[in-house]
Design an enzyme around this catalytic site. Sequence first.
Site, PDB file in Angstrom:
ATOM      1  N   SER A 147      -9.619  -1.253   7.428  1.00 18.71           N
ATOM      2  CA  SER A 147      -9.209  -0.981   6.051  1.00 18.71           C
ATOM      3  C   SER A 147      -8.592  -2.151   5.302  1.00 18.71           C
ATOM      4  O   SER A 147      -8.292  -2.024   4.123  1.00 18.71           O
ATOM      5  CB  SER A 147      -8.218   0.192   6.008  1.00 18.71           C
ATOM      6  OG  SER A 147      -8.914   1.409   6.154  1.00 18.71           O
TER       7      SER A 147
ATOM      8  N   SER B  55      -9.624   1.288   3.245  1.00 17.92           N
ATOM      9  CA  SER B  55      -8.843   2.126   2.366  1.00 17.92           C
ATOM     10  C   SER B  55      -7.767   1.398   1.576  1.00 17.92           C
ATOM     11  O   SER B  55      -7.190   1.974   0.663  1.00 17.92           O
ATOM     12  CB  SER B  55      -8.162   3.200   3.208  1.00 17.92           C
ATOM     13  OG  SER B  55      -7.249   2.601   4.127  1.00 17.92           O
TER      14      SER B  55
ATOM     15  N   LYS C  54       0.873  -1.181   0.000  1.00 11.99           N
ATOM     16  CA  LYS C  54       0.000   0.000   0.000  1.00 11.99           C
ATOM     17  C   LYS C  54       0.907   1.228   0.000  1.00 11.99           C
ATOM     18  O   LYS C  54       1.963   1.217   0.664  1.00 11.99           O
ATOM     19  CB  LYS C  54      -0.866  -0.040   1.270  1.00 11.99           C
ATOM     20  CG  LYS C  54      -1.965   1.003   1.341  1.00 11.99           C
ATOM     21  CD  LYS C  54      -2.771   0.805   2.637  1.00 11.99           C
ATOM     22  CE  LYS C  54      -3.915   1.794   2.760  1.00 11.99           C
ATOM     23  NZ  LYS C  54      -4.691   1.571   4.004  1.00 11.99           N
TER      24      LYS C  54
END
Lengths: 498, 476
Positions: free
Chosen positions: B175, B151, B76
């Site tokens: 997330s 996310s 990420k």
Amino acid sequence: MTDTATIELTPELIARYEPVIGLEIHAQLLTNTKAFSRAATEAGPWPNTNTDPVVLGHPGTLPVLNRRVVEFAIRMGLATNSQIRRRCGFARKNYFYPDLPKGYQISQSDEPICYEGWIEIELDGGETKRIGITRIHMEEDAGKSIHDLDITNTLVDLNRAGTPLIEIVSEPDIRSASEAYSYLMQMKSILTYLEICSGNMEEGALRCDANISVRRRGAEAFGVKTEVKNLNSFRNVEKAIEYEILRQIAAIESGETITQETRLWDAGARSTRAMRSKEFAHDYRYFPEPDLVPLVIADAMIEEIRAGLPELAIARKQRFTTQYGLPLYDAAILTETRDLGDYFERVCGAIKQQSPERFKIASNIMMTEVLRVLAEQKVEIAGFGIPPERLAELAELFADDVVSSKNVKDIFAEMLTSPKSAKEISEEKGFVQVSDTAFLEEAVAQVIAANPGQAEAYRGGKGNLFGYFVGETMKLTKGKANPKMVSQLLKQRLEQAN
Amino acid sequence: MTAAESYSELRRRLDAGETTCAQIVADSFDAIQRGSGLNAFLAQLPAEATQRAAEVDARIQAGTAGRLAGMTVALKDNIALKDAQLTCGSKILTGFTSLYSATVVERLQAEDAIIIGKTNMDEFAMGSSNETSFFGPVHHPLDSARVPGGSSGGSGVAVAAGMTCCALGSETGGSVRQPAAFLGVVGVKPTYGRVSRYGLVAFASSLDQISPFARTVHDAALITEVIAGHDPNDTTSSSEPVGSYTNGLDEADVRGMKIGLPREYFIDGMDEAVVARMKELRERLEDAGAEIVEISLPHTNYTIPCYYVIATAEASSNLARFDGARYGYRSPNAETLEEMYELSRTEGFGTEVKRRIMLGTFVLSSGFYDAYYRKAQQVRRLLHRDMVEAFKQVDLILAPTTPTPAFRLGEKTSDPIAMYLSDIFTAAANLTGIPAISFPIGKDANGLPIGAQFMAPHFQEGRMFQGAAWVEQALG
């Protein structure tokens, strides 16, 4: 509010008010690495070199507390009779400034590591007064913004960012500018004796802000206070407080009210001016620092630090008067810094015939010669070239009547650049005093014989002629005669023949 | 590489000489290319990955390869990789390059994993649908009109679409588990402090935890095992020893296990398919000899309000460093210091990030601190107590990961509260610090995946991997 008083401040008027002062002192700690990273704290060769991703506040970095910072803070806490909090945490103080890389300072808020302490300061009359310490907490320094190097930009140097600080907050127990000065000097002495701060105000290693208010004498309630910042020398602290007290009295006497505000001391203009008022005060939005676990301090750690605490200046000064028989004046000067006191003690330790007289001779040489040279050369005792053992030899040469006090000065001057001992130098220069009784008796006899008229007059009661005979004898012996013995022999001879 | 292949199978083929890391890496970039419309990756690292593949191939030949040799991993873009970009999905960090690698990255590399690239995400991890990224939304591989969750949507899609074997995301309120449920993969949220946060760009420091995605429970356990453990650079990381999470997963059993179903997690308005799949799972567990216990987590209703006070408060402080002064975006329109701050932040941050900074600044400000931040901390302690009490009765807690399968792009963007409620089942694990794992339990009528989660007591990751491995085998 006008800054200039329109009414005359008479001593009577001033005496109606009592100043109430509290000091906040920031002391940079002498750790090798920063408060929360492994970057070095020493002055960097170039701007922004003593940094790493943590100091730069780069995304994803985390603080790791430097154990030495905690030790130093506890050392200061114990030296100021403070309580040590066994479990405390850090907090974030949030504000924007370009030299604050994270946009917040890691500090302590509700849980300072030390609290409820006190120190004693010495007042002019020789009495002491106790000043309370509200709290001592740990935090990190910001970088420096440089506004005058570049025409269009402010430059930022983060070498100082993250350097550990302790903030020492006093109770509002201080009642005059001179008390504030004594308090600050005492704090500097403690910090330097503990070897946790250089104590250098000019370099910013020690910084001081003052909270000042005045109230009618006898009143209980405090007046409205102002905070005066930018006090960058010990004398400026005194001057700024003096100024601010008079400014507040004048304002009140003119019917104005004091506003709670932050004021800056302008050393050039010798006055304070308003910087920001309470309405514009920052809301720092303190909250517990989630990146650091609570700090738990074991009793064993505190005891270990307590056991390692050095003797502080106040105690050492007293000891110098008893152990070495020094006058308080000498003791105060020789304990001003830890290194100077250590040097003196090494000199005394090297003296072969231990006696208060000899310690006092050593003290005299320290105060007249050594301190003068240090001031001239602008060096600290650590950088002084003569080892204490050699200075002890010089003191003993004088104590043994081998050399005169004038010789001491000359030999000392030579020793500054020569590796030779005091004895060697005195012999080379022919400084050695003649204490041979037969030789001196002969010289004294010659002088009396050569001055029969003066001898007559002396015996007739003109006692002040005695110095003349001493002078003549010294002249005859080219200054090498032991003046003490000359006096003794002259006295004998002049009175004998009577 | 096929989308379904697990690392265990891959490693067997690598060791047998049936394939090479070079081939696996090439396949990975092909898959990313084919799925480029999903917008999962923000940066690819073909040169570094190819070189690394050659090195690891040599070590496999020599028999000295690490535990993750040939495992392709996506990061990420809020996890630092030295010399690579670190945008956090935000305009404000455009052009920034990290000076260092996160501790987890160093641990993966030390075991010969191969980093493939940096993935798209909600801006600063603030979002539940991957729609707040400055670089555009990520799409669901099964239906491009739907969100992948957030996310960590980019990392989730990388694994779900077979672009990489595993991926790292980060959790603050769910997330990783939420996108794992939407995408039909496994998502692990370790105990707070189990995995170092050093190198994870902070959103809410007391909640954030780096969290992996994988296609199988075994792979998830393996990668968690590698990244877990104390890190001297993160003093909030735990010194608790790391167990072997992969041990015995093939013979996982739930017989005699006490599994709690919190009644507060079965709410009105939940998707029918979610209810149905949960019911089926409950029956399977009971058939296998697990004891299902209905439990209560009485303060569940306060989870989301509590979460949004604490997370935004910490975020308002954590994001203060993005000010245009030292790195990242600085507004060209600024003339003064004030303007540099105002315009750089106004232009550099997106709407959702600004909304949360404002909220967080408010709850910490003088006069409101006690009513909001302090109160939220008190609520957090109550939620913690709920969990401690529950785990006195049961070994694991079972709950749906999300109330619905993946929703449509744009469906909730105009209603922040509705968006925030998609974390309703996940945020409690973050607030209380316990570990949790989301795993697929079937699909809805449209073929969209549905996920369930096991929550375990602090540092009992091993127990939840056992439970999840059993479910994986039972549901086939």
